[in-house]
Design an enzyme around this catalytic site. Structure first.
Site, PDB file in Angstrom:
ATOM      1  N   ASP A 112       0.858  -1.210   0.000  1.00 26.67           N
ATOM      2  CA  ASP A 112       0.000   0.000   0.000  1.00 26.67           C
ATOM      3  C   ASP A 112       0.882   1.244   0.000  1.00 26.67           C
ATOM      4  OD1 ASP A 112      -2.340  -1.467   0.048  1.00 26.67           O
ATOM      5  OD2 ASP A 112      -2.441  -1.526   2.232  1.00 26.67           O
ATOM      6  N   GLU A 194      -0.168  -6.299 -10.224  1.00 31.03           N
ATOM      7  CA  GLU A 194       0.714  -6.082 -11.374  1.00 31.03           C
ATOM      8  C   GLU A 194      -0.081  -6.243 -12.672  1.00 31.03           C
ATOM      9  OE1 GLU A 194       5.027  -7.293 -13.213  1.00 31.03           O
ATOM     10  OE2 GLU A 194       3.804  -8.921 -12.468  1.00 31.03           O
TER      11      GLU A 194
END
Ligand SMILES: C[S@@+](CC[C@H](N)C(=O)[O-])C[C@H]1O[C@@H](n2cnc3c(N)ncnc32)[C@H](O)[C@@H]1O
Length: 212
Positions: A112, A194
């Site tokens: 995060d 990703e």
């Protein structure tokens, strides 16, 4: 209709039952290289990696209940015996429960970013957590990090490295970040985040270091 997520007690470590430093041979029922993923999300990387490397023992740490439950259900359905997961805060888990020199690789993918300046202190990669990561790595063990967030990557490099390839911590050396065993063509790691960010054509930044 939303699928009912099942619980699989055999793949779960319960923080309330931990008593001192973890014995990974007991947890996995065998010896083997230990990989820890911090912030597993829904568990795509953890599962694919464990499947691709059946000789390794993989532990995921995830504190968000929603993602943790999703990952537990997936691990159970896949029937993999070399994966465990725990729902807890990785920082305190590292500090309290991971023995020195016990981990072959830490994977921290798309942590995060906490983009607001006043929240930067919540970022996981910081000197205090790095100290524990290094303490827990075996000699030769690796720490692999990927993020799409340029400002967080700058901080990560500041915490980990002092020069182009010189590490801030004398017990670390920078190494090439090689794509993980479960990454598809064009990917570094093959996590859910990703894949989402590559679709958006965002740049991905990676860093890998080894304990010497
Ligand atoms: C942005 S997501 C990335 C998930 C996954 N690694 C990926 O690339 O798809 C970050 C994840 O880390 C978890 N997380 C953040 N801080 C954590 C902490 N201190 N301990 C455990 N999990 C944490 C969050 O709940 C979230 O699921």
């Amino acid at each position: 209709m939303a699928r009912i997520l099942k619980e699989y007690p055999s793949v779960v470590l319960k923080p309330e039952y931990l008593d001192g430093k973890i014995d990974f041979v007991r947890i996995f029922g065998r010896a083997g290289p230990v990989h820890i993923e911090i912030g597993t999300g829904k568990g795509a990387f953890l599962l694919n990696q464990a499947k691709a490397r059946p000789g390794g023992n993989f532990l995921g740490i995830e504190w968000a209940r929603k993602y943790y439950r999703y990952a537990v259900d997936r691990i159970g359905r896949w029937g993999l015996t070399n994966v465990r997961i725990i729902r807890t805060d990785a920082a305190s888990f590292l500090a309290d429960f991971i023995p020195d020199n016990s981990i072959d690789c830490f994977h921290i993918y798309f942590p995060d970013p906490w983009p607001k300046r006043r929240h930067h202190k919540r970022r996981f990669i910081c000197p205090a957590n790095l100290e524990h990561l290094v303490r827990c790595l075996k000699t030769g063990g690796q720490l692999k990090i990927a993020t799409d967030h340029a400002d967080y990557f700058k901080q990560i490099k500041q915490v980990l490295t002092v020069g182009a390839d010189q590490c801030a911590c004398p017990r670390l050396e920078q190494i090439d970040f090689l794509p993980t065993a479960s990454a598809d063509t064009g990917e570094w790691v093959g996590t859910n985040f990703e894949r989402k960010y590559l679709k958006d054509q965002r740049p991905i930044y990676t860093l890998a270091v080894r304990k010497i």
